[in-house]
Design a protein around this motif. Structure first.
Motif, PDB file in Angstrom:
ATOM      1  N   ARG A  71       0.838  -1.194   0.000  1.00 33.88           N
ATOM      2  CA  ARG A  71       0.000   0.000   0.000  1.00 33.88           C
ATOM      3  C   ARG A  71       0.878   1.251   0.000  1.00 33.88           C
ATOM      4  O   ARG A  71       1.750   1.419   0.846  1.00 33.88           O
ATOM      5  CB  ARG A  71      -0.921   0.018   1.224  1.00 33.88           C
ATOM      6  N   GLY A  72       0.620   2.120  -0.978  1.00 29.57           N
ATOM      7  CA  GLY A  72       1.411   3.335  -1.117  1.00 29.57           C
ATOM      8  C   GLY A  72       0.577   4.589  -0.946  1.00 29.57           C
ATOM      9  O   GLY A  72      -0.639   4.534  -0.776  1.00 29.57           O
ATOM     10  N   LEU A  73       1.257   5.716  -1.005  1.00 28.36           N
ATOM     11  CA  LEU A  73       0.602   7.015  -0.899  1.00 28.36           C
ATOM     12  C   LEU A  73       0.574   7.681  -2.272  1.00 28.36           C
ATOM     13  O   LEU A  73       1.593   7.692  -2.980  1.00 28.36           O
ATOM     14  CB  LEU A  73       1.357   7.918   0.083  1.00 28.36           C
ATOM     15  N   THR A  74      -0.564   8.233  -2.654  1.00 29.30           N
ATOM     16  CA  THR A  74      -0.653   8.971  -3.907  1.00 29.30           C
ATOM     17  C   THR A  74      -0.271  10.424  -3.663  1.00 29.30           C
ATOM     18  O   THR A  74      -0.365  10.932  -2.548  1.00 29.30           O
ATOM     19  CB  THR A  74      -2.074   8.912  -4.483  1.00 29.30           C
ATOM     20  N   TYR A  75       0.164  11.083  -4.722  1.00 32.51           N
ATOM     21  CA  TYR A  75       0.509  12.499  -4.611  1.00 32.51           C
ATOM     22  C   TYR A  75       0.320  13.159  -5.963  1.00 32.51           C
ATOM     23  O   TYR A  75       0.430  12.521  -7.002  1.00 32.51           O
ATOM     24  CB  TYR A  75       1.957  12.688  -4.137  1.00 32.51           C
ATOM     25  N   ARG A  76       0.014  14.434  -5.954  1.00 35.87           N
ATOM     26  CA  ARG A  76      -0.083  15.243  -7.164  1.00 35.87           C
ATOM     27  C   ARG A  76       0.494  16.624  -6.866  1.00 35.87           C
ATOM     28  O   ARG A  76       0.036  17.314  -5.970  1.00 35.87           O
ATOM     29  CB  ARG A  76      -1.544  15.395  -7.630  1.00 35.87           C
ATOM     30  N   ARG A  77       1.536  17.006  -7.600  1.00 36.37           N
ATOM     31  CA  ARG A  77       2.132  18.335  -7.521  1.00 36.37           C
ATOM     32  C   ARG A  77       2.605  18.684  -6.111  1.00 36.37           C
ATOM     33  O   ARG A  77       2.443  19.812  -5.642  1.00 36.37           O
ATOM     34  CB  ARG A  77       1.151  19.411  -8.004  1.00 36.37           C
ATOM     35  N   SER A  78       3.172  17.745  -5.401  1.00 34.14           N
ATOM     36  CA  SER A  78       3.648  18.009  -4.052  1.00 34.14           C
ATOM     37  C   SER A  78       4.971  17.288  -3.836  1.00 34.14           C
ATOM     38  O   SER A  78       5.012  16.050  -3.804  1.00 34.14           O
ATOM     39  CB  SER A  78       2.628  17.552  -3.001  1.00 34.14           C
ATOM     40  N   ILE A  79       6.046  18.055  -3.694  1.00 34.49           N
ATOM     41  CA  ILE A  79       7.356  17.464  -3.467  1.00 34.49           C
ATOM     42  C   ILE A  79       7.394  16.758  -2.116  1.00 34.49           C
ATOM     43  O   ILE A  79       7.961  15.669  -1.969  1.00 34.49           O
ATOM     44  CB  ILE A  79       8.447  18.548  -3.548  1.00 34.49           C
ATOM     45  N   LEU A  80       6.764  17.384  -1.102  1.00 34.05           N
ATOM     46  CA  LEU A  80       6.754  16.784   0.238  1.00 34.05           C
ATOM     47  C   LEU A  80       6.022  15.443   0.232  1.00 34.05           C
ATOM     48  O   LEU A  80       6.515  14.448   0.793  1.00 34.05           O
ATOM     49  CB  LEU A  80       6.106  17.744   1.229  1.00 34.05           C
ATOM     50  N   LYS A  81       4.866  15.387  -0.429  1.00 29.85           N
ATOM     51  CA  LYS A  81       4.119  14.129  -0.485  1.00 29.85           C
ATOM     52  C   LYS A  81       4.866  13.078  -1.300  1.00 29.85           C
ATOM     53  O   LYS A  81       4.807  11.886  -0.998  1.00 29.85           O
ATOM     54  CB  LYS A  81       2.731  14.377  -1.077  1.00 29.85           C
ATOM     55  N   ARG A  82       5.559  13.533  -2.336  1.00 28.16           N
ATOM     56  CA  ARG A  82       6.337  12.584  -3.131  1.00 28.16           C
ATOM     57  C   ARG A  82       7.445  11.971  -2.288  1.00 28.16           C
ATOM     58  O   ARG A  82       7.666  10.752  -2.332  1.00 28.16           O
ATOM     59  CB  ARG A  82       6.927  13.286  -4.355  1.00 28.16           C
ATOM     60  N   ALA A  83       8.151  12.806  -1.524  1.00 30.52           N
ATOM     61  CA  ALA A  83       9.208  12.296  -0.661  1.00 30.52           C
ATOM     62  C   ALA A  83       8.643  11.355   0.393  1.00 30.52           C
ATOM     63  O   ALA A  83       9.235  10.314   0.711  1.00 30.52           O
ATOM     64  CB  ALA A  83       9.941  13.461   0.011  1.00 30.52           C
ATOM     65  N   THR A  84       7.473  11.712   0.935  1.00 31.43           N
ATOM     66  CA  THR A  84       6.826  10.851   1.932  1.00 31.43           C
ATOM     67  C   THR A  84       6.437   9.510   1.324  1.00 31.43           C
ATOM     68  O   THR A  84       6.589   8.459   1.954  1.00 31.43           O
ATOM     69  CB  THR A  84       5.579  11.547   2.500  1.00 31.43           C
ATOM     70  N   SER A  85       5.947   9.552   0.084  1.00 33.58           N
ATOM     71  CA  SER A  85       5.571   8.316  -0.602  1.00 33.58           C
ATOM     72  C   SER A  85       6.777   7.400  -0.786  1.00 33.58           C
ATOM     73  O   SER A  85       6.697   6.180  -0.578  1.00 33.58           O
ATOM     74  CB  SER A  85       4.948   8.653  -1.961  1.00 33.58           C
ATOM     75  N   MET A  86       7.909   7.982  -1.156  1.00 29.88           N
ATOM     76  CA  MET A  86       9.129   7.188  -1.328  1.00 29.88           C
ATOM     77  C   MET A  86       9.544   6.545  -0.007  1.00 29.88           C
ATOM     78  O   MET A  86       9.900   5.360   0.039  1.00 29.88           O
ATOM     79  CB  MET A  86      10.250   8.079  -1.847  1.00 29.88           C
ATOM     80  N   ALA A  87       9.504   7.337   1.052  1.00 31.33           N
ATOM     81  CA  ALA A  87       9.904   6.821   2.364  1.00 31.33           C
ATOM     82  C   ALA A  87       8.970   5.712   2.820  1.00 31.33           C
ATOM     83  O   ALA A  87       9.412   4.686   3.367  1.00 31.33           O
ATOM     84  CB  ALA A  87       9.929   7.957   3.379  1.00 31.33           C
ATOM     85  N   CYS A  88       7.669   5.883   2.577  1.00 36.80           N
ATOM     86  CA  CYS A  88       6.700   4.860   2.979  1.00 36.80           C
ATOM     87  C   CYS A  88       6.922   3.556   2.220  1.00 36.80           C
ATOM     88  O   CYS A  88       6.772   2.466   2.788  1.00 36.80           O
ATOM     89  CB  CYS A  88       5.281   5.367   2.750  1.00 36.80           C
ATOM     90  N   PHE A  89       7.280   3.662   0.940  1.00 37.75           N
ATOM     91  CA  PHE A  89       7.545   2.451   0.168  1.00 37.75           C
ATOM     92  C   PHE A  89       8.748   1.708   0.734  1.00 37.75           C
ATOM     93  O   PHE A  89       8.735   0.478   0.870  1.00 37.75           O
ATOM     94  CB  PHE A  89       7.776   2.809  -1.305  1.00 37.75           C
ATOM     95  N   ALA A  90       9.792   2.452   1.099  1.00 40.21           N
ATOM     96  CA  ALA A  90      10.978   1.826   1.677  1.00 40.21           C
ATOM     97  C   ALA A  90      10.652   1.141   2.995  1.00 40.21           C
ATOM     98  O   ALA A  90      11.097   0.011   3.253  1.00 40.21           O
ATOM     99  CB  ALA A  90      12.074   2.870   1.872  1.00 40.21           C
ATOM    100  N   VAL A  91       9.877   1.806   3.832  1.00 35.89           N
ATOM    101  CA  VAL A  91       9.485   1.220   5.123  1.00 35.89           C
ATOM    102  C   VAL A  91       8.653  -0.034   4.896  1.00 35.89           C
ATOM    103  O   VAL A  91       8.823  -1.052   5.588  1.00 35.89           O
ATOM    104  CB  VAL A  91       8.717   2.257   5.966  1.00 35.89           C
ATOM    105  N   SER A  92       7.745   0.017   3.913  1.00 38.09           N
ATOM    106  CA  SER A  92       6.912  -1.156   3.622  1.00 38.09           C
ATOM    107  C   SER A  92       7.751  -2.332   3.153  1.00 38.09           C
ATOM    108  O   SER A  92       7.474  -3.488   3.492  1.00 38.09           O
ATOM    109  CB  SER A  92       5.866  -0.798   2.556  1.00 38.09           C
ATOM    110  N   ILE A  93       8.784  -2.048   2.362  1.00 41.50           N
ATOM    111  CA  ILE A  93       9.686  -3.120   1.919  1.00 41.50           C
ATOM    112  C   ILE A  93      10.322  -3.808   3.125  1.00 41.50           C
ATOM    113  O   ILE A  93      10.324  -5.043   3.239  1.00 41.50           O
ATOM    114  CB  ILE A  93      10.779  -2.550   0.987  1.00 41.50           C
ATOM    115  N   LEU A  94      10.872  -2.990   4.019  1.00 43.77           N
ATOM    116  CA  LEU A  94      11.540  -3.558   5.196  1.00 43.77           C
ATOM    117  C   LEU A  94      10.559  -4.303   6.086  1.00 43.77           C
ATOM    118  O   LEU A  94      10.882  -5.359   6.635  1.00 43.77           O
ATOM    119  CB  LEU A  94      12.223  -2.435   5.983  1.00 43.77           C
ATOM    120  N   LEU A  95       9.347  -3.773   6.214  1.00 43.58           N
ATOM    121  CA  LEU A  95       8.363  -4.388   7.102  1.00 43.58           C
ATOM    122  C   LEU A  95       7.780  -5.671   6.508  1.00 43.58           C
ATOM    123  O   LEU A  95       7.782  -6.723   7.149  1.00 43.58           O
ATOM    124  CB  LEU A  95       7.246  -3.383   7.399  1.00 43.58           C
TER     125      LEU A  95
END
Length: 413
Positions: A71-95
């Motif tokens: 499960r990921g986070l969607t984002y549109r035109r937001s650098i902060l949300k994009r960075a958060t989405s990347m971090a969440c994907f990495a955490v999900s991989i580890l988890l």
């Protein structure tokens, strides 16, 4: 071999997005290998989730290709949300793959960590090291170099992100890359890294194209663009050029298939030029429908942003190869060299000036009219000989086998 492939943006062909990994996995499965693709459920082109039940992860099979959706986070035109989405994907991989053991349950022989962003790839590299499995790094884009080219990054942030890149290259047994000169960059930047290198560009999937090639052409005067609508795609250049064509009395219609953050601004530009009857935004379509859209038009066009510093190590956009597989005349507006510059019936315009682009469009439409309902057979032959995904998979399969055999040979010493 059992191959675990991790890429945030991997998609099957029934949704908009890149299908590179799906197509490669299908070919590898047909050759007797087991492949599991790990991807984010979020589709950032549409702001929706892929078959999203309530949960952290779920399995699905897409036309015979197994996916593990995180499960990921969607984002549109937001650098902060994009960075958060990347971090969440990495955490999900580890988890999910690490703590919950889903990666070890699959028990891969080799792990492929795919960029563009390095955060998920770093998490994948950590797990491959823990499992004692060889890592193959796929470089789709050079980070932070490409990110710095698109935005003004502080030097400290560029240096910090470079640490990720260095860790990945030094952790990998092999590096595959899409832009053709990335190998030069890796050898010069990391001269002590002992990695195999393989140029594995994007390509087109003939299984998705062959039926579409039988489609009739709607109109030789119809020009289409299929792809993202971002700043780097410079569709404003084309809108200005079509305005010039209209003023010259040259009949044409421009259909834009895709979506992205620049769409509202482009629609306003079309209205300002009073081109709403000539330039039409069709929206994004699933990848499975893209070949039909490409093969039923008179001609195709795309613009590569004027950023030679970004493309000094080459480029490998999906649309380049999908376009030439259609057999319809194609115009590329680019100040940099592209992989399809030498393909028959590909016109290249090195200028972004609207009058020169309009002149190139007029030649494109004239060539389309001369072809009528036919196709450029030299163009199609060139595409199948150089860009069909099976050729890439041939080389990738050999590389993966070498990596696995080398790893076991070291263990048995």
């Amino acid at each position: 071999m059992r191959i675990l492939l991790v890429n945030d943006y991997a998609k099957p062909p029934d949704v908009p997005g890149g299908t590179r990994h799906y197509s490669q996995a299908r070919r590898l499965i047909d050759r007797g290998h087991d492949v599991l693709i790990v991807a984010s459920s979020a589709n950032h082109n549409t702001g929706t989730h892929k078959r999203a039940p309530h949960g952290l992860f779920w399995y699905g099979t897409e036309d015979g290709v197994p996916f593990l959706w995180l499960r990921g986070l969607t984002y549109r035109r937001s650098i902060l949300k994009r960075a958060t989405s990347m971090a969440c994907f990495a955490v999900s991989i580890l988890l999910v793959l690490g703590v919950l053991g889903k990666g070890r349950k699959f028990d891969p022989d080799v792990v492929i960590a795919s960029t563009p962003h390095p955060v998920g790839a770093v998490a994948t590299a950590v797990l491959s090291r823990r499992w004692g499995r060889p890592l193959v790094l796929e470089v789709r884009d050079l980070w932070p170099a490409s990110l710095a080219a698109h935005s003004r990054l502080p030097k400290w942030l560029t240096a910090f992100l470079s640490l990720f890149e260095g860790y990945l290259v030094r952790s990998a047994a092999a590096v595959t890359f899409l832009p053709n000169r990335v190998g030069e960059y890796i050898r010069s930047t990391y001269p002590t890294a002992r990695v195999r290198l393989l140029h594995a560009p994007n390509g087109f999937d003939s299984s998705l194209v062959e039926t579409a090639l039988t489609r009739d052409v709607n109109s030789p005067d119809l020009v289409r663009y299929v792809g993202a609508l971002g700043r780097a795609n410079r569709l404003d250049v084309l809108i200005h050029a079509f305005s010039s064509l209209r003023d010259q009395g040259i009949e044409s219609r421009f259909e834009v298939y895709g979506d992205g953050p620049e769409r509202p601004a482009l629609e306003r530009l079309v209205s300002a030029f009073e081109l709403t009857d000539q330039v039409v935004f069709m929206g994004a379509v699933p990848k499975a429908q893209v070949p039909e859209v490409l093969c039923s038009t008179g001609a195709l066009v795309m613009v590569v942003a004027d950023q030679p510093h970004l493309y000094r190590y080459g480029m490998s956009m999906n649309k380049l190869f999908d376009y030439v597989a259609s057999g319809r005349p194609t115009l590329v507006v680019s100040s940099s060299e592209t992989p399809i510059d030498q393909v028959p019936d590909v016109l290249v315009c090195r200028s972004y000036d609207s009058s020169q682009v309009a002149e190139a469009l007029a030649r494109l439409i004239a060539r389309s009219r001369s072809l009528g309902d036919g196709r450029s057979l030299p163009m199609i032959d060139y595409a199948y000989l150089n860009f069909e995904v099976g050729r890439v998979v041939d080389a990738l399969e050999v590389l993966l086998s070498q990596v696995v055999i080398s790893t076991w040979a070291v263990r048995e010493r």
